[in-house]
Design a protein around this motif. Sequence first.
Motif: not given
Length: 196
Positions: A58-70
Amino acid sequence: MSDVQLSTMTDKSDAILTQLPARLKSARTGQGLSLDAVAKLSGVSRSMVSQIERGESSPTIATLWNLTRALQVDFAGLLDNTQSPAQIEILRAAEVPAIHNLGSGCHIRILSPPEEAGKHEVYELLIDEGGILDSQSHTRGAREHLTIIQGTAGLQSGDAESVIHTGDTARYPADVPHAIKAINGPVRAFLVVQDA
Protein backbone atom coordinates in the motif's frame (compact mmCIF):
# COMPACT_ATOMS: atom_id res chain seq x y z
CA MET A 1 -20.02 8.21 15.02
CA SER A 2 -22.25 5.15 14.83
CA ASP A 3 -20.98 1.65 14.04
CA VAL A 4 -22.97 1.73 10.78
CA GLN A 5 -21.26 4.96 9.62
CA LEU A 6 -17.84 3.64 10.61
CA SER A 7 -18.47 0.37 8.78
CA THR A 8 -19.57 2.23 5.63
CA MET A 9 -16.45 4.43 5.71
CA THR A 10 -14.23 1.37 6.15
CA ASP A 11 -15.99 -0.42 3.28
CA LYS A 12 -15.42 2.60 0.99
CA SER A 13 -11.74 2.81 1.99
CA ASP A 14 -11.30 -0.91 1.36
CA ALA A 15 -12.96 -0.60 -2.05
CA ILE A 16 -10.67 2.28 -3.02
CA LEU A 17 -7.56 0.38 -1.90
CA THR A 18 -8.75 -2.71 -3.79
CA GLN A 19 -9.18 -0.74 -7.03
CA LEU A 20 -6.04 1.41 -6.69
CA PRO A 21 -3.53 -1.14 -8.09
CA ALA A 22 -5.63 -1.73 -11.21
CA ARG A 23 -6.18 2.00 -11.73
CA LEU A 24 -2.47 2.77 -11.45
CA LYS A 25 -1.55 -0.06 -13.82
CA SER A 26 -4.25 1.04 -16.27
CA ALA A 27 -2.93 4.62 -16.21
CA ARG A 28 0.61 3.37 -16.86
CA THR A 29 -0.21 0.93 -19.66
CA GLY A 30 -2.67 3.38 -21.21
CA GLN A 31 0.26 5.74 -21.79
CA GLY A 32 2.52 2.95 -23.03
CA LEU A 33 4.94 3.40 -20.12
CA SER A 34 7.12 0.61 -18.74
CA LEU A 35 7.70 0.08 -15.02
CA ASP A 36 11.23 1.44 -15.53
CA ALA A 37 9.89 4.60 -17.20
CA VAL A 38 7.43 5.26 -14.36
CA ALA A 39 10.16 4.63 -11.80
CA LYS A 40 12.43 7.16 -13.54
CA LEU A 41 9.65 9.77 -13.85
CA SER A 42 8.33 9.38 -10.31
CA GLY A 43 11.44 8.64 -8.26
CA VAL A 44 9.65 5.55 -6.88
CA SER A 45 11.67 2.34 -7.32
CA ARG A 46 10.65 -0.08 -10.07
CA SER A 47 10.10 -2.87 -7.55
CA MET A 48 7.84 -0.65 -5.41
CA VAL A 49 5.76 0.38 -8.46
CA SER A 50 5.40 -3.31 -9.37
CA GLN A 51 4.41 -4.27 -5.81
CA ILE A 52 1.79 -1.50 -5.68
CA GLU A 53 0.32 -2.56 -9.04
CA ARG A 54 0.09 -6.19 -7.83
CA GLY A 55 -1.59 -5.06 -4.62
CA GLU A 56 1.29 -6.38 -2.52
CA SER A 57 2.13 -2.98 -1.04
CA SER A 58 0.00 0.00 0.00
CA PRO A 59 1.62 3.27 -1.09
CA THR A 60 2.08 6.22 1.23
CA ILE A 61 0.34 9.46 0.25
CA ALA A 62 3.73 10.88 -0.83
CA THR A 63 4.46 7.85 -3.04
CA LEU A 64 0.98 7.97 -4.55
CA TRP A 65 1.36 11.70 -5.22
CA ASN A 66 4.68 11.10 -7.02
CA LEU A 67 3.13 8.31 -9.11
CA THR A 68 0.07 10.35 -10.10
CA ARG A 69 2.30 13.29 -11.13
CA ALA A 70 4.51 10.98 -13.20
CA LEU A 71 1.47 9.39 -14.86
CA GLN A 72 -0.24 12.79 -15.26
CA VAL A 73 -3.46 11.55 -13.69
CA ASP A 74 -5.68 13.33 -11.21
CA PHE A 75 -4.78 12.36 -7.63
CA ALA A 76 -8.34 12.77 -6.31
CA GLY A 77 -9.85 11.07 -9.34
CA LEU A 78 -7.62 8.05 -8.86
CA LEU A 79 -8.92 7.63 -5.31
CA ASP A 80 -12.52 8.51 -6.12
CA ASN A 81 -14.76 5.46 -6.12
CA THR A 82 -17.27 7.00 -8.53
CA GLN A 83 -16.85 7.59 -12.23
CA SER A 84 -17.03 11.29 -13.00
CA PRO A 85 -18.81 12.33 -16.18
CA ALA A 86 -16.73 13.56 -19.10
CA GLN A 87 -16.18 17.28 -18.90
CA ILE A 88 -15.55 19.87 -21.55
CA GLU A 89 -13.84 23.04 -20.43
CA ILE A 90 -14.51 26.01 -22.71
CA LEU A 91 -12.68 29.29 -22.61
CA ARG A 92 -14.65 31.76 -24.70
CA ALA A 93 -12.74 33.96 -27.16
CA ALA A 94 -13.28 37.08 -25.05
CA GLU A 95 -11.85 35.29 -21.98
CA VAL A 96 -8.60 34.06 -23.57
CA PRO A 97 -5.68 35.85 -21.89
CA ALA A 98 -3.54 37.91 -24.23
CA ILE A 99 -0.17 39.65 -24.25
CA HIS A 100 0.15 42.84 -26.29
CA ASN A 101 3.40 44.36 -25.05
CA LEU A 102 5.87 41.65 -26.12
CA GLY A 103 7.75 42.43 -29.30
CA SER A 104 6.67 45.00 -31.86
CA GLY A 105 3.27 44.78 -33.58
CA CYS A 106 2.74 41.37 -32.01
CA HIS A 107 -0.39 40.16 -30.23
CA ILE A 108 -0.24 36.83 -28.39
CA ARG A 109 -3.22 34.79 -27.18
CA ILE A 110 -2.39 32.19 -24.50
CA LEU A 111 -4.24 28.98 -25.37
CA SER A 112 -2.68 26.54 -22.90
CA PRO A 113 -3.89 26.26 -19.28
CA PRO A 114 -1.90 28.14 -16.60
CA GLU A 115 -0.63 24.93 -15.00
CA GLU A 116 1.25 24.11 -18.24
CA ALA A 117 3.36 27.28 -18.02
CA GLY A 118 7.03 26.40 -18.23
CA LYS A 119 6.33 22.91 -19.59
CA HIS A 120 4.13 22.85 -22.68
CA GLU A 121 2.73 26.19 -23.78
CA VAL A 122 0.45 26.92 -26.76
CA TYR A 123 0.00 30.39 -28.25
CA GLU A 124 -1.76 32.03 -31.15
CA LEU A 125 0.41 34.74 -32.71
CA LEU A 126 -0.97 37.71 -34.62
CA ILE A 127 1.88 39.77 -36.02
CA ASP A 128 1.32 42.97 -38.00
CA GLU A 129 3.30 43.45 -41.23
CA GLY A 130 6.86 44.32 -40.23
CA GLY A 131 6.11 43.31 -36.63
CA ILE A 132 8.44 40.99 -34.75
CA LEU A 133 8.41 38.68 -31.75
CA ASP A 134 11.98 38.80 -30.46
CA SER A 135 12.64 36.21 -27.73
CA GLN A 136 15.54 35.59 -25.40
CA SER A 137 16.86 32.08 -24.73
CA HIS A 138 14.50 29.74 -22.88
CA THR A 139 15.71 26.94 -20.59
CA ARG A 140 18.34 24.53 -21.90
CA GLY A 141 16.86 22.01 -24.33
CA ALA A 142 13.67 24.04 -25.00
CA ARG A 143 12.18 23.81 -28.51
CA GLU A 144 9.47 25.65 -30.38
CA HIS A 145 7.08 24.42 -33.06
CA LEU A 146 5.71 27.22 -35.24
CA THR A 147 2.87 26.64 -37.73
CA ILE A 148 1.95 29.48 -40.08
CA ILE A 149 -1.82 29.65 -40.56
CA GLN A 150 -1.72 32.75 -42.74
CA GLY A 151 1.08 34.88 -44.19
CA THR A 152 4.85 34.61 -44.49
CA ALA A 153 7.31 34.82 -41.62
CA GLY A 154 11.03 35.22 -41.33
CA LEU A 155 12.39 32.93 -38.61
CA GLN A 156 15.70 33.17 -36.82
CA SER A 157 17.02 30.71 -34.21
CA GLY A 158 20.57 31.42 -33.10
CA ASP A 159 22.57 31.84 -36.33
CA ALA A 160 20.05 29.91 -38.49
CA GLU A 161 17.49 31.79 -40.60
CA SER A 162 14.58 30.65 -42.77
CA VAL A 163 11.38 31.89 -44.38
CA ILE A 164 8.17 29.93 -43.78
CA HIS A 165 4.85 30.27 -45.55
CA THR A 166 1.17 29.46 -44.98
CA GLY A 167 0.80 25.81 -43.96
CA ASP A 168 4.49 25.35 -43.09
CA THR A 169 5.67 24.18 -39.67
CA ALA A 170 9.14 24.93 -38.35
CA ARG A 171 10.75 23.21 -35.36
CA TYR A 172 13.79 24.82 -33.85
CA PRO A 173 15.86 25.29 -30.68
CA ALA A 174 14.49 27.93 -28.32
CA ASP A 175 17.38 27.81 -25.85
CA VAL A 176 19.12 30.42 -28.02
CA PRO A 177 17.86 33.91 -28.93
CA HIS A 178 15.15 33.56 -31.61
CA ALA A 179 12.74 35.78 -33.52
CA ILE A 180 9.65 35.60 -35.74
CA LYS A 181 9.00 38.49 -38.14
CA ALA A 182 5.99 39.13 -40.40
CA ILE A 183 7.07 39.87 -43.97
CA ASN A 184 4.91 40.87 -46.97
CA GLY A 185 1.80 41.27 -44.81
CA PRO A 186 0.46 40.19 -41.41
CA VAL A 187 1.02 36.71 -39.99
CA ARG A 188 -1.27 34.44 -38.01
CA ALA A 189 0.42 31.41 -36.47
CA PHE A 190 0.27 28.81 -33.72
CA LEU A 191 3.33 28.44 -31.50
CA VAL A 192 4.01 25.50 -29.19
CA VAL A 193 6.81 25.93 -26.66
CA GLN A 194 8.22 22.76 -25.07
CA ASP A 195 10.69 23.04 -22.24
CA ALA A 196 13.04 20.13 -21.69
